[in-house]
Design an enzyme around this catalytic site. Structure first.
Site, mmCIF file in Angstrom:
data_model
loop_
_atom_site.group_PDB
_atom_site.id
_atom_site.type_symbol
_atom_site.label_atom_id
_atom_site.label_comp_id
_atom_site.label_asym_id
_atom_site.label_seq_id
_atom_site.Cartn_x
_atom_site.Cartn_y
_atom_site.Cartn_z
ATOM 1 N N TYR A 61 0.848 -1.196 0.000
ATOM 2 C CA TYR A 61 0.000 0.000 0.000
ATOM 3 C C TYR A 61 0.884 1.247 0.000
ATOM 4 O O TYR A 61 1.737 1.414 0.876
ATOM 5 C CB TYR A 61 -0.927 0.011 1.209
ATOM 6 C CG TYR A 61 -2.035 -1.014 1.166
ATOM 7 C CD1 TYR A 61 -2.252 -1.813 0.049
ATOM 8 C CD2 TYR A 61 -2.883 -1.200 2.247
ATOM 9 C CE1 TYR A 61 -3.262 -2.750 0.012
ATOM 10 C CE2 TYR A 61 -3.912 -2.136 2.221
ATOM 11 C CZ TYR A 61 -4.086 -2.909 1.097
ATOM 12 O OH TYR A 61 -5.099 -3.840 1.068
ATOM 13 N N LEU A 217 -17.689 -1.849 -1.892
ATOM 14 C CA LEU A 217 -18.583 -0.934 -2.616
ATOM 15 C C LEU A 217 -18.370 -1.027 -4.129
ATOM 16 O O LEU A 217 -18.744 -0.125 -4.877
ATOM 17 C CB LEU A 217 -18.367 0.508 -2.145
ATOM 18 C CG LEU A 217 -18.575 0.753 -0.648
ATOM 19 C CD1 LEU A 217 -18.324 2.214 -0.308
ATOM 20 C CD2 LEU A 217 -19.977 0.330 -0.221
ATOM 21 N N GLN A 270 -10.744 7.200 3.179
ATOM 22 C CA GLN A 270 -9.768 7.893 4.008
ATOM 23 C C GLN A 270 -10.332 9.229 4.485
ATOM 24 O O GLN A 270 -9.602 10.199 4.685
ATOM 25 C CB GLN A 270 -8.466 8.094 3.225
ATOM 26 C CG GLN A 270 -7.883 6.824 2.642
ATOM 27 C CD GLN A 270 -7.585 5.748 3.674
ATOM 28 O OE1 GLN A 270 -6.756 5.939 4.552
ATOM 29 N NE2 GLN A 270 -8.251 4.597 3.573
#
Length: 304
Positions: A61, A217, A270
């Protein structure tokens, strides 16, 4: 009309004694845009203060194809270094086994290095869950299992999981492990229902694995539905969302959480308010009729 049960406030992670919230927060984009330690700390607090104690990151990441490998872990490590008390409030999970720019590497030497490097970046002695990010078909599962068991014995990781593994890859690795797998992390959403019909969730229930859903999602497609199928799924979610006073996002999380496998959706946002909002999914009630309406919309054809 039978209602499906609400998820518990906390549940055991697989067959372990690690108790986690039924929804998690993921840090795929934590290090984006030069986010400061103070800003990252605010996001960690947003999750923990809303009752989400399960935090998921990975060594890759932050990697943008050129650099940034380890940036999300390193930023979280700075947060934990500045406020060590936060560590005791969270179940910390990370992943490894991808060697940039792409090759998957679960050779013994690389796995040992990846685990040690994650601990160093996170500034912790142990992570609660360490997951193989994607399967390396050139690695023998017995060799992989030996490294992971050794890491548990050494006190570097508390439990073991996998991400993006097939049912057969999961079975093969688990066969060789002394410390059995506790999680599997596939992509699951109301727009990606493969796991409901290909045996992955059935295997998880049979083996006692906790499924962690990445991209719950649909990669953001639920928020801005464009195709006819996506709009039908969104409409089926909206029917429940509007009736219970929550957003479509929250309805989507809760739809996954209603499955008996105990799916834990990973919030990817975030933004502090969106992270906190996710906790409302614990209170959304589904009937079988409403739940299957979403599934039928996603399948694009009636149930047999």
């Amino acid at each position: 009309m039978s209602e499906l049960p609400l998820p518990p406030a906390f549940r055991a992670l697989g067959g372990s004694d690690i108790m986690v919230s039924p929804i998690a927060w993921g840090m795929w984009r934590l290090a984006d845009n030069g986010r400061s330690v103070a800003e990252a700390t605010r996001l960690v607090h947003a999750a923990l203060d809303s009752g989400i104690n399960f935090l998921d990151t990975a060594d890759i990441y932050g990697f943008d194809g050129q650099g940034g490998f380890g940036d999300a872990e390193a930023l979280l490590g700075e947060v934990l270094s500045a406020d060590p008390a936060l560590r005791s409030r969270m179940v910390l999970a990370t992943k490894g086994g991808i060697l940039p720019p792409l090759p998957y590497d679960q050779s013994a030497d690389y796995l040992r290095t990846a685990i040690d490097n994650s601990l160093r970046r996170l500034k912790v002695d142990m992570v609660d869950l360490w997951q193989i990010h994607r399967p390396d078909i050139l690695a023998h599962p017995q060799e992989v299992a030996r490294v992971l068991d050794d890491a548990v014995s050494a006190g570097k990781i508390r439990s073991i999981g996998v991400s993006n593994f097939t049912v057969h890859q999961i079975a093969a690795l688990d066969h060789f492990l002394a410390n059995k797998l506790v999680t599997t992390q596939p992509e699951i959403s109301p727009l990606r229902i493969t796991c409901f019909e290909n045996g992955e969730l059935d295997q998880a229930m049979m083996m006692g694995l906790t499924p962690m859903a990445w991209s719950p999602l649909g990669g953001g497609r639920l928020a801005a539905a464009e195709t006819a199928r996506d709009r039908l799924v969104a409409a089926a979610l909206d029917a429940v969302a509007e009736a219970q006073g929550v957003s479509r996002t929250v309805a989507a999380y809760s739809w996954l959480m209603a499955h008996p496998a105990g799916i834990i959706p990973i919030i990817g946002s975030q933004q502090a308010e969106r992270i906190a909002e996710g906790a409302a999914a614990l209170k959304v009630r589904w009937t079988r009729q409403d739940w299957y309406a979403v599934l039928v919309a996603a399948r694009g054809e009636p149930l047999p």
